[in-house]
Design a protein around this motif. Sequence first.
Motif, PDB file in Angstrom:
ATOM      1  N   LEU A   1       0.086  -1.116  -0.715  1.00  0.00           N
ATOM      2  CA  LEU A   1      -0.077   0.099  -0.176  1.00  0.00           C
ATOM      3  C   LEU A   1       0.448   1.370   0.191  1.00  0.00           C
ATOM      4  N   GLU A   2       2.410   1.314   0.656  1.00  0.00           N
ATOM      5  CA  GLU A   2       3.000   2.609   0.887  1.00  0.00           C
ATOM      6  C   GLU A   2       2.940   2.423  -0.400  1.00  0.00           C
ATOM      7  N   SER A   3       3.449   1.419  -1.430  1.00  0.00           N
ATOM      8  CA  SER A   3       4.793   1.527  -2.672  1.00  0.00           C
ATOM      9  C   SER A   3       3.191   2.036  -3.448  1.00  0.00           C
ATOM     10  N   ARG A   4       2.197   2.176  -3.136  1.00  0.00           N
ATOM     11  CA  ARG A   4       1.338   2.329  -4.259  1.00  0.00           C
ATOM     12  C   ARG A   4       0.666   3.966  -3.661  1.00  0.00           C
ATOM     13  N   GLU A   5       1.547   4.150  -2.963  1.00  0.00           N
ATOM     14  CA  GLU A   5       1.120   5.538  -2.525  1.00  0.00           C
ATOM     15  C   GLU A   5      -0.430   5.755  -1.803  1.00  0.00           C
ATOM     16  N   LEU A   6      -0.426   4.805  -1.162  1.00  0.00           N
ATOM     17  CA  LEU A   6      -2.322   4.953  -0.600  1.00  0.00           C
ATOM     18  C   LEU A   6      -2.057   5.108   0.433  1.00  0.00           C
ATOM     19  N   ILE A   7      -0.775   4.866   1.566  1.00  0.00           N
ATOM     20  CA  ILE A   7      -0.259   5.134   2.759  1.00  0.00           C
ATOM     21  C   ILE A   7       1.198   6.096   3.190  1.00  0.00           C
ATOM     22  N   GLU A   8       1.082   6.680   3.812  1.00  0.00           N
ATOM     23  CA  GLU A   8       2.328   7.155   4.407  1.00  0.00           C
ATOM     24  C   GLU A   8       3.081   6.549   5.622  1.00  0.00           C
ATOM     25  N   ALA A   9       3.882   6.737   6.055  1.00  0.00           N
ATOM     26  CA  ALA A   9       4.443   5.949   7.463  1.00  0.00           C
ATOM     27  C   ALA A   9       5.679   6.865   7.959  1.00  0.00           C
ATOM     28  N   GLU A  10       5.572   7.074   9.271  1.00  0.00           N
ATOM     29  CA  GLU A  10       6.125   7.839   9.649  1.00  0.00           C
ATOM     30  C   GLU A  10       6.764   7.211  11.584  1.00  0.00           C
ATOM     31  N   TRP A  11       8.097   7.368  11.613  1.00  0.00           N
ATOM     32  CA  TRP A  11       7.638   6.914  13.347  1.00  0.00           C
ATOM     33  C   TRP A  11       7.904   7.494  14.001  1.00  0.00           C
ATOM     34  N   GLY A  12       7.448   7.241  14.951  1.00  0.00           N
ATOM     35  CA  GLY A  12       6.744   8.129  16.327  1.00  0.00           C
ATOM     36  C   GLY A  12       7.359   6.618  17.722  1.00  0.00           C
ATOM     37  N   LEU A  13       6.511   7.394  18.532  1.00  0.00           N
ATOM     38  CA  LEU A  13       6.278   6.536  20.027  1.00  0.00           C
ATOM     39  C   LEU A  13       5.505   6.168  19.864  1.00  0.00           C
ATOM     40  N   SER A  14       5.193   4.280  20.289  1.00  0.00           N
ATOM     41  CA  SER A  14       3.909   3.619  20.531  1.00  0.00           C
ATOM     42  C   SER A  14       3.236   4.458  21.806  1.00  0.00           C
ATOM     43  N   GLU A  15       2.179   4.141  22.707  1.00  0.00           N
ATOM     44  CA  GLU A  15       1.277   4.171  23.749  1.00  0.00           C
ATOM     45  C   GLU A  15       1.988   3.742  24.530  1.00  0.00           C
ATOM     46  N   ASN A  16       3.165   2.528  24.255  1.00  0.00           N
ATOM     47  CA  ASN A  16       4.296   2.452  26.262  1.00  0.00           C
ATOM     48  C   ASN A  16       5.578   2.618  25.798  1.00  0.00           C
TER      49      ASN A  16
ATOM     50  N   ARG B   1      -0.649   6.173   7.240  1.00  0.00           N
ATOM     51  CA  ARG B   1      -2.204   7.273   7.279  1.00  0.00           C
ATOM     52  C   ARG B   1      -2.069   7.174   6.151  1.00  0.00           C
ATOM     53  N   LEU B   2      -3.940   7.509   5.742  1.00  0.00           N
ATOM     54  CA  LEU B   2      -3.977   7.295   4.638  1.00  0.00           C
ATOM     55  C   LEU B   2      -3.054   8.757   4.137  1.00  0.00           C
ATOM     56  N   THR B   3      -3.226   8.709   2.176  1.00  0.00           N
ATOM     57  CA  THR B   3      -3.178   9.540   1.853  1.00  0.00           C
ATOM     58  C   THR B   3      -4.295  10.116   1.375  1.00  0.00           C
ATOM     59  N   THR B   4      -4.440  11.220   0.678  1.00  0.00           N
ATOM     60  CA  THR B   4      -5.864  11.195  -0.540  1.00  0.00           C
ATOM     61  C   THR B   4      -5.670  10.904  -1.372  1.00  0.00           C
ATOM     62  N   ALA B   5      -4.923   9.984  -2.017  1.00  0.00           N
ATOM     63  CA  ALA B   5      -5.249   8.687  -3.109  1.00  0.00           C
ATOM     64  C   ALA B   5      -5.968   7.091  -1.993  1.00  0.00           C
ATOM     65  N   GLY B   6      -5.337   7.148  -0.632  1.00  0.00           N
ATOM     66  CA  GLY B   6      -5.409   5.921  -0.349  1.00  0.00           C
ATOM     67  C   GLY B   6      -7.150   5.914  -0.136  1.00  0.00           C
ATOM     68  N   ARG B   7      -7.987   7.197   0.445  1.00  0.00           N
ATOM     69  CA  ARG B   7      -9.125   7.758   0.945  1.00  0.00           C
ATOM     70  C   ARG B   7     -10.263   7.971  -0.863  1.00  0.00           C
ATOM     71  N   ARG B   8      -9.061   7.364  -1.811  1.00  0.00           N
ATOM     72  CA  ARG B   8     -10.026   7.808  -2.802  1.00  0.00           C
ATOM     73  C   ARG B   8     -10.361   5.921  -2.600  1.00  0.00           C
ATOM     74  N   GLN B   9      -9.147   5.142  -3.173  1.00  0.00           N
ATOM     75  CA  GLN B   9      -8.891   3.939  -3.195  1.00  0.00           C
ATOM     76  C   GLN B   9     -10.551   3.437  -2.834  1.00  0.00           C
ATOM     77  N   LEU B  10     -10.298   3.537  -1.117  1.00  0.00           N
ATOM     78  CA  LEU B  10     -11.336   3.051  -0.004  1.00  0.00           C
ATOM     79  C   LEU B  10     -12.496   3.513  -0.280  1.00  0.00           C
TER      80      LEU B  10
END
Length: 119
Positions: free
Chosen positions: A57-72, A80-89
């Motif tokens: 999905l990321e290679s199709r640019e339907l989602i994007e990813a970034e590093w962050g900290l989890s709840e723990n 996260r969804l991209t605009t193209a990902g929302r249309r695809q959904l």
Amino acid sequence: MEKARLDLFRGTLDVLILKSLIWGPLHGYAITDFIRRLSDEVLLVEEGTLYPALWRLESRELIEAEWGLSENNRKAKYYRLTTAGRRQLQHEARNWDAYAAAVGKVLGATRLDSPGDPA
């Protein structure tokens, strides 16, 4: 009654992942948890299935990813969804609804119609 684990139809996982991200970014475990909980524990997504789908999905640019900290407070990759990902959904949801309605008609048949019979 014991619930059976259902295997996902090819392509279904992608649309479930896109749907899970509609409300905002999630890390991998949260995505699988969303799918598991909302399917009443019937759809179980293994890591070996999830991460290739996320990469696809990321290679199709339907989602994007970034590093962050989890709840723990652990480092986690958030998707996260991209605009193209929302249309695809939206597109996939319409297709799924049409598919489910067609299967429902076949499974709900109470007689065998002949080709010339009125519907």
